[in-house]
Design an enzyme around this catalytic site. Structure first.
Site, mmCIF file in Angstrom:
data_model
loop_
_atom_site.group_PDB
_atom_site.id
_atom_site.type_symbol
_atom_site.label_atom_id
_atom_site.label_comp_id
_atom_site.label_asym_id
_atom_site.label_seq_id
_atom_site.Cartn_x
_atom_site.Cartn_y
_atom_site.Cartn_z
ATOM 1 N N LYS A 22 0.857 -1.203 0.000
ATOM 2 C CA LYS A 22 0.000 0.000 0.000
ATOM 3 C C LYS A 22 0.888 1.246 0.000
ATOM 4 O O LYS A 22 0.699 2.151 -0.807
ATOM 5 C CB LYS A 22 -0.879 0.011 1.240
ATOM 6 N N ASN A 23 1.879 1.259 0.882
ATOM 7 C CA ASN A 23 2.657 2.496 1.077
ATOM 8 C C ASN A 23 3.695 2.746 0.001
ATOM 9 O O ASN A 23 4.261 3.842 -0.051
ATOM 10 C CB ASN A 23 3.286 2.499 2.470
ATOM 11 N N CYS A 116 -5.673 8.092 9.166
ATOM 12 C CA CYS A 116 -5.823 7.495 10.500
ATOM 13 C C CYS A 116 -5.505 8.527 11.573
ATOM 14 O O CYS A 116 -4.542 9.263 11.488
ATOM 15 C CB CYS A 116 -4.858 6.321 10.644
ATOM 16 N N ARG A 121 -0.183 14.720 12.787
ATOM 17 C CA ARG A 121 0.173 14.462 11.381
ATOM 18 C C ARG A 121 0.203 15.763 10.566
ATOM 19 O O ARG A 121 -0.500 15.929 9.597
ATOM 20 C CB ARG A 121 -0.771 13.430 10.774
ATOM 21 N N PRO A 122 1.020 16.726 10.992
ATOM 22 C CA PRO A 122 1.166 17.974 10.226
ATOM 23 C C PRO A 122 1.859 17.722 8.888
ATOM 24 O O PRO A 122 2.344 16.612 8.636
ATOM 25 C CB PRO A 122 2.039 18.820 11.134
ATOM 26 N N ASP A 124 4.054 20.261 7.711
ATOM 27 C CA ASP A 124 5.017 21.382 7.647
ATOM 28 C C ASP A 124 6.276 21.011 6.882
ATOM 29 O O ASP A 124 6.810 21.818 6.096
ATOM 30 C CB ASP A 124 5.353 21.861 9.060
ATOM 31 N N LEU A 125 6.738 19.779 7.034
ATOM 32 C CA LEU A 125 7.980 19.388 6.335
ATOM 33 C C LEU A 125 7.757 19.308 4.823
ATOM 34 O O LEU A 125 8.632 19.647 4.029
ATOM 35 C CB LEU A 125 8.484 18.043 6.873
ATOM 36 N N ASP A 304 4.327 1.017 12.198
ATOM 37 C CA ASP A 304 3.103 0.378 11.692
ATOM 38 C C ASP A 304 2.925 -1.020 12.249
ATOM 39 O O ASP A 304 1.842 -1.581 12.161
ATOM 40 C CB ASP A 304 3.113 0.314 10.157
ATOM 41 N N ILE A 326 7.319 7.395 17.124
ATOM 42 C CA ILE A 326 7.034 8.098 15.868
ATOM 43 C C ILE A 326 5.741 8.913 15.944
ATOM 44 O O ILE A 326 5.712 10.082 15.600
ATOM 45 C CB ILE A 326 6.955 7.102 14.683
ATOM 46 N N ARG A 396 -8.878 -0.374 4.289
ATOM 47 C CA ARG A 396 -8.069 0.675 3.670
ATOM 48 C C ARG A 396 -6.704 0.132 3.284
ATOM 49 O O ARG A 396 -6.091 0.614 2.330
ATOM 50 C CB ARG A 396 -7.858 1.834 4.651
HETATM 51 C C1 EPZ Z 1 3.961 7.083 6.237
HETATM 52 O O1 EPZ Z 1 3.124 8.082 6.774
HETATM 53 C C2 EPZ Z 1 3.088 5.838 6.154
HETATM 54 N N1 EPZ Z 1 1.945 6.093 5.273
HETATM 55 C C3 EPZ Z 1 2.578 5.474 7.554
HETATM 56 O O2 EPZ Z 1 1.840 4.259 7.446
HETATM 57 C C4 EPZ Z 1 3.789 5.242 8.459
HETATM 58 O O3 EPZ Z 1 3.322 4.999 9.771
HETATM 59 C C5 EPZ Z 1 4.696 6.473 8.460
HETATM 60 O O4 EPZ Z 1 5.074 6.805 7.097
HETATM 61 C C6 EPZ Z 1 5.963 6.259 9.266
HETATM 62 O O5 EPZ Z 1 6.648 5.163 8.769
HETATM 63 C C7 EPZ Z 1 2.124 6.031 3.935
HETATM 64 O O6 EPZ Z 1 3.221 5.786 3.460
HETATM 65 C C8 EPZ Z 1 0.923 6.286 3.092
HETATM 66 P P1 EPZ Z 1 5.824 10.515 8.377
HETATM 67 P P2 EPZ Z 1 3.630 9.622 6.810
HETATM 68 O O7 EPZ Z 1 5.705 11.758 7.595
HETATM 69 O O8 EPZ Z 1 4.410 9.912 5.604
HETATM 70 C C9 EPZ Z 1 5.730 13.816 11.735
HETATM 71 C C10 EPZ Z 1 0.006 2.828 7.721
HETATM 72 O O9 EPZ Z 1 -0.485 2.319 8.734
HETATM 73 N N2 EPZ Z 1 5.647 14.781 10.612
HETATM 74 O O10 EPZ Z 1 7.079 9.712 8.281
HETATM 75 O O11 EPZ Z 1 2.459 10.450 7.139
HETATM 76 C C11 EPZ Z 1 4.426 13.045 11.879
HETATM 77 O O12 EPZ Z 1 3.500 13.780 12.648
HETATM 78 C C12 EPZ Z 1 0.437 4.284 7.745
HETATM 79 O O13 EPZ Z 1 0.220 2.223 6.637
HETATM 80 C C13 EPZ Z 1 5.739 16.131 10.888
HETATM 81 O O14 EPZ Z 1 5.887 16.534 12.040
HETATM 82 O O15 EPZ Z 1 4.600 9.560 8.066
HETATM 83 C C14 EPZ Z 1 4.865 11.786 12.572
HETATM 84 O O16 EPZ Z 1 4.940 12.023 13.972
HETATM 85 C C15 EPZ Z 1 0.119 4.965 9.068
HETATM 86 N N3 EPZ Z 1 5.645 17.027 9.865
HETATM 87 C C16 EPZ Z 1 6.276 11.556 12.017
HETATM 88 O O17 EPZ Z 1 6.692 12.803 11.431
HETATM 89 C C17 EPZ Z 1 5.480 16.613 8.564
HETATM 90 O O18 EPZ Z 1 5.432 17.476 7.653
HETATM 91 C C18 EPZ Z 1 6.325 10.474 10.937
HETATM 92 O O19 EPZ Z 1 5.497 10.878 9.905
HETATM 93 C C19 EPZ Z 1 5.394 15.234 8.299
HETATM 94 C C20 EPZ Z 1 5.490 14.335 9.338
#
Ligand code: EPZ
Length: 418
Positions: A22-23, A116, A121-122, A124-125, A304, A326, A396
């Protein structure tokens, strides 16, 4: 509402084949926007999240044909760069489309993503990365408008190795003028899969899978065919279904090096694993040993798998300590496991699980994708009939999970109730 009715107390014993990831599929579907030609994808899982993403591409003017896991996308006549808000809310990963639309059209309008509820889940990055590439961003009531004359390669240094932000930076940088160097990049295998298809299209991306990724902008991209990597979290989920039921599984279409931490931890619980090139054979002991888990960015233990492993440890011998590093709200499933007789206390990032001999069947509620998965595994283990409500969350991200488990001795019935 859709539910699973699970006759528990039955060992998982048989074989299963992992679906496509999926990811990896979601950013790869987004990448098909960039070439303005035809992209053929194989092994895309037929799940809600990929279907919503394909729906959005259709609304934006792409031609999409589906034949099982084979997807053909022609983005030549794509004529809109505004992601429909009601579909943006459907899930988090729609924000990945923003980078690809920006890369192709130099403008995009989207709203804050849904997905979810496992934390703030901001994005900003993501937005910082776009700004570094010369994009101006206007935020209004519920929408974000990004625009630039042209994308200019630049150095992007992430405060946190965000998976989505790394994917978005790559998607926006591929057609930029000049070179971008992304530092503190996420190293997940899904990033490598995205870079592989883009390089197959003619992009110039070096370093995917490491924490420094260099993207040299190119003028255009070719049409391409690509085979999506297996889903490593589904692999971990299926292995845990055998572990929690004292069973045995022959898992096919898995890349073992993608789930090394999960293999290591399962061995620590007393499971015996034989690892082949793209298979894993697991035999579980009658009762697992407790282990400690700390979630980390890849190549650490994946967040995950946190809920799924925690559920698996509810009947282990001894106490397990889980630290979720995380996401800030990824223990919502704990109260539901407690209703099934689990002994778990949560304090901030830490959960302590005191193993019990048996779980008791109950009616429980899924509240997110991976939290729902752990309730299904708990239902397999508990004696009696467990009902897991709101399995829409599971649909999903898991393709035919009930069928795969039923083929290995489980007794799961899906019921729809409106
Ligand atoms: C991806 O989400 C995956 N989703 C998530 O899988 C997975 O848990 C996550 O990466 C971490 O491995 C998909 O690939 C579709 P992140 P993503 O940006 O990209 C913070 C599942 O169950 N953050 O690495 O949203 C954020 O709040 C899903 O399949 C910021 O602060 O994850 C979190 O605490 C759930 N600012 C941390 O980073 C930002 O701009 C990790 O988020 C972006 C993220």
């Amino acid at each position: 509402m859709t539910s699973y009715i699970i006759e528990g107390g039955r060992r998982i014993d048989g074989s299963a084949t992992c679906s496509g990831s999926k990811n990896a599929s979601l950013p790869i579907i987004a990448a098909s926007i960039l070439n303005g030609k035809t992209t053929k994808l194989y092994h895309v899982p037929n799940i809600h999240d990929t279907n919503v993403t394909l729906e959005i591409l259709k609304i934006l003017g792409c031609k999409v044909t589906k034949n099982g896991g084979k997807i053909e996308i022609n983005s030549k006549n794509m004529n809109s760069h505004e992601i429909p808000e009601h579909l943006m809310r459907e899930m988090r990963s729609t924000v990945i489309l923003a980078g690809a639309i920006l890369g192709r059209f130099k403008e995009v309008t989207f709203s804050y993503p849904g997905g979810c509820d496992i934390g703030a889940r901001p994005i900003d990055l993501h937005l910082t990365a776009f700004k570094k590439l010369g994009v101006t961003i206007e935020e209004g009531a519920g929408y974000i408008y990004c625009k630039c004359e042209k994308l200019i390669g630049n150095n992007i240094d992430f405060d946190f190795p965000s998976v989505g932000a790394t994917e978005n930076a790559i998607l926006a940088a591929v057609l930029a003028e000049g070179t971008s160097v992304i530092s503190n990049a996420a190293m997940e295998p899904e990033i490598i899969d995205l870079a592989n298809i883009l390089n197959k299209m003619g992009a110039k991306i070096v370093g995917a899978g490491t924490n420094v990724i260099t993207v040299t902008g190119v003028k255009n991209l070719k049409e391409v065919g690509y085979d999506v990597m297996p889903d490593r979290i589904e692999a971990g989920t299926l292995l845990c279904s055998a572990a929690i039921t004292g069973g045995r599984i022959e898992l096919n279409n898995v890349i073992p090096e993608h789930i090394t931490p999960i293999i290591r931890k399962l061995e620590e619980t007393g499971c015996k694993l034989e690892v082949g090139e793209n298979t894993i054979h697991l035999v579980a002991p009658k009762r697992l040993k407790a282990v400690d888990i700390k979630t980390m960015p890849y190549p650490g233990f994946p967040t995950d798998m946190q809920s799924i492993f925690a559920g698996t440890l509810t009947t282990a011998k001894g106490s397990s300590v889980i630290i979720e590093n995380i996401f800030e709200n990824r223990y919502k499933y704990v109260n539901e496991l407690i209703r099934m007789g689990a002994k778990i206390t949560v304090e901030g990032k830490m959960a302590v699980i005191k193993g019990v001999k048996r779980l008791c069947a109950a009616t429980v509620e899924a509240a997110d994708l991976r939290g729902g998965a752990t309730l299904v595994l708990a239902g397999l283990s508990a004696k009696g009939t467990t009902r897991v409500n709101h399995i829409e969350y599971l649909l999903r991200g898991y393709e035919n999970l009930d069928k795969k488990l039923n083929n290995m001795g489980a007794k799961i019935t899906k019921v729809e109730e409106n």
